[in-house]
Design a protein around this motif. Sequence first.
Motif, PDB file in Angstrom:
ATOM      1  N   MET A   1       0.854  -1.205   0.000  1.00 54.40           N
ATOM      2  CA  MET A   1       0.000   0.000   0.000  1.00 54.40           C
ATOM      3  C   MET A   1       0.887   1.251   0.000  1.00 54.40           C
ATOM      4  O   MET A   1       1.716   1.400   0.879  1.00 54.40           O
ATOM      5  CB  MET A   1      -0.875  -0.052   1.263  1.00 54.40           C
ATOM      6  CG  MET A   1      -1.972   0.949   1.323  1.00 54.40           C
ATOM      7  SD  MET A   1      -3.313   0.527   0.204  1.00 54.40           S
ATOM      8  CE  MET A   1      -4.567   1.598   0.819  1.00 54.40           C
ATOM      9  N   THR A   2       0.742   2.119  -1.000  1.00 56.84           N
ATOM     10  CA  THR A   2       1.543   3.349  -1.016  1.00 56.84           C
ATOM     11  C   THR A   2       0.849   4.427  -0.187  1.00 56.84           C
ATOM     12  O   THR A   2      -0.354   4.348   0.061  1.00 56.84           O
ATOM     13  CB  THR A   2       1.710   3.864  -2.451  1.00 56.84           C
ATOM     14  OG1 THR A   2       0.423   4.023  -3.024  1.00 56.84           O
ATOM     15  CG2 THR A   2       2.519   2.891  -3.291  1.00 56.84           C
ATOM     16  N   ARG A   3       1.600   5.426   0.207  1.00 57.78           N
ATOM     17  CA  ARG A   3       0.983   6.543   0.946  1.00 57.78           C
ATOM     18  C   ARG A   3       0.080   7.323   0.006  1.00 57.78           C
ATOM     19  O   ARG A   3       0.324   7.406  -1.187  1.00 57.78           O
ATOM     20  CB  ARG A   3       2.066   7.464   1.502  1.00 57.78           C
ATOM     21  CG  ARG A   3       2.739   6.884   2.742  1.00 57.78           C
ATOM     22  CD  ARG A   3       3.768   7.838   3.289  1.00 57.78           C
ATOM     23  NE  ARG A   3       3.236   9.169   3.574  1.00 57.78           N
ATOM     24  CZ  ARG A   3       2.498   9.475   4.640  1.00 57.78           C
ATOM     25  NH1 ARG A   3       2.169   8.542   5.505  1.00 57.78           N
ATOM     26  NH2 ARG A   3       2.080  10.694   4.824  1.00 57.78           N
ATOM     27  N   LYS A   4      -0.981   7.903   0.546  1.00 60.26           N
ATOM     28  CA  LYS A   4      -1.868   8.650  -0.342  1.00 60.26           C
ATOM     29  C   LYS A   4      -2.095  10.074   0.153  1.00 60.26           C
ATOM     30  O   LYS A   4      -1.786  10.398   1.303  1.00 60.26           O
ATOM     31  CB  LYS A   4      -3.190   7.929  -0.557  1.00 60.26           C
ATOM     32  CG  LYS A   4      -4.050   7.729   0.640  1.00 60.26           C
ATOM     33  CD  LYS A   4      -5.254   6.898   0.213  1.00 60.26           C
ATOM     34  CE  LYS A   4      -6.096   6.478   1.375  1.00 60.26           C
ATOM     35  NZ  LYS A   4      -7.204   7.273   1.703  1.00 60.26           N
ATOM     36  N   SER A   5      -2.638  10.888  -0.743  1.00 64.06           N
ATOM     37  CA  SER A   5      -2.840  12.300  -0.433  1.00 64.06           C
ATOM     38  C   SER A   5      -3.887  12.469   0.663  1.00 64.06           C
ATOM     39  O   SER A   5      -4.778  11.636   0.821  1.00 64.06           O
ATOM     40  CB  SER A   5      -3.301  13.047  -1.677  1.00 64.06           C
ATOM     41  OG  SER A   5      -2.379  12.851  -2.704  1.00 64.06           O
ATOM     42  N   ALA A   6      -3.774  13.590   1.384  1.00 64.43           N
ATOM     43  CA  ALA A   6      -4.709  13.868   2.472  1.00 64.43           C
ATOM     44  C   ALA A   6      -6.122  14.055   1.930  1.00 64.43           C
ATOM     45  O   ALA A   6      -6.312  14.617   0.860  1.00 64.43           O
ATOM     46  CB  ALA A   6      -4.269  15.135   3.200  1.00 64.43           C
ATOM     47  N   GLN A   7      -7.098  13.562   2.666  1.00 60.85           N
ATOM     48  CA  GLN A   7      -8.503  13.850   2.343  1.00 60.85           C
ATOM     49  C   GLN A   7      -8.821  15.195   2.988  1.00 60.85           C
ATOM     50  O   GLN A   7      -8.619  15.365   4.176  1.00 60.85           O
ATOM     51  CB  GLN A   7      -9.415  12.782   2.956  1.00 60.85           C
ATOM     52  CG  GLN A   7      -9.125  11.381   2.479  1.00 60.85           C
ATOM     53  CD  GLN A   7      -9.481  11.204   1.009  1.00 60.85           C
ATOM     54  OE1 GLN A   7     -10.606  11.420   0.627  1.00 60.85           O
ATOM     55  NE2 GLN A   7      -8.508  10.835   0.212  1.00 60.85           N
TER      56      GLN A   7
END
Length: 218
Positions: A1-7
């Motif tokens: 799982m890669t890091r993702k942008s903030a919601q």
Amino acid sequence: MTRKSAQLDEQLHEYLLRHGPRPDTLQLELIEDTQRLLPDSADMQISPEQASLLTLLAKAIRAEYAVEVGTFTGYSALAIARGLGKDGRLLCCDVSTEYTDVARHFWHRAGVSERIELRLAPALDTLRALENAAVIDLSFIDADKTGYIAYWNEIVPRTRSGGFIVVDNVLAGGRVLHERQDESAHAIHEFNRYALRDQRVELTMLPISDGITLARRR
Ligand SMILES: C[S@@+](CC[C@H](N)C(=O)[O-])C[C@H]1O[C@@H](n2cnc3c(N)ncnc32)[C@H](O)[C@@H]1O
């Protein structure tokens, strides 16, 4: 799982706006006038964080010649024009007099009218009539989604090496994920696949507002 942008919820978005460059008085007036005069279409306008990104990008690449496809009431054009060098020129493509009359009013008040040429015609006609030389430094594509691939194919070869093409609404409000996409979302999905395979550019897709693609001409 890669890091993702903030919601971004309301609060975090508000924080982002407070800690980024604030729209100035004129830009705020343009945003308010658009909402008041064109309440049903006002959500077509770009966000303040997109506006500051366009200004910054134009400055970063020392843009002198820019092209915009889809002008509406002129917020993105104003942002780009403010980032151009002192002899900079911006060509704007739109089909609506109603929308662009608002734009002209604000460009005049912002003192950028002289550097903007507005062509009221289908954008594809305007782009095809441009000289073929690779002279464009920066483009912003933000008009009818079914035209994106055609606009892209007119703009990419006319963009100088190191020039940038910014494309708006590449997430189509999340509808790119729908199994049965509406015409606009389907066109965006096809565009995203097309641009990714295009060896003439290197690109990144950013989750700003409705998603933007930032492409650099090789
Ligand atoms: C999403 S709005 C642009 C918003 C604008 N960039 C801003 O910052 O407010 C899309 C614009 O594209 C224009 N448009 C739609 N179809 C077009 C076409 N075929 N050629 C040129 N402009 C078109 C519409 O009139 C509208 O003003």
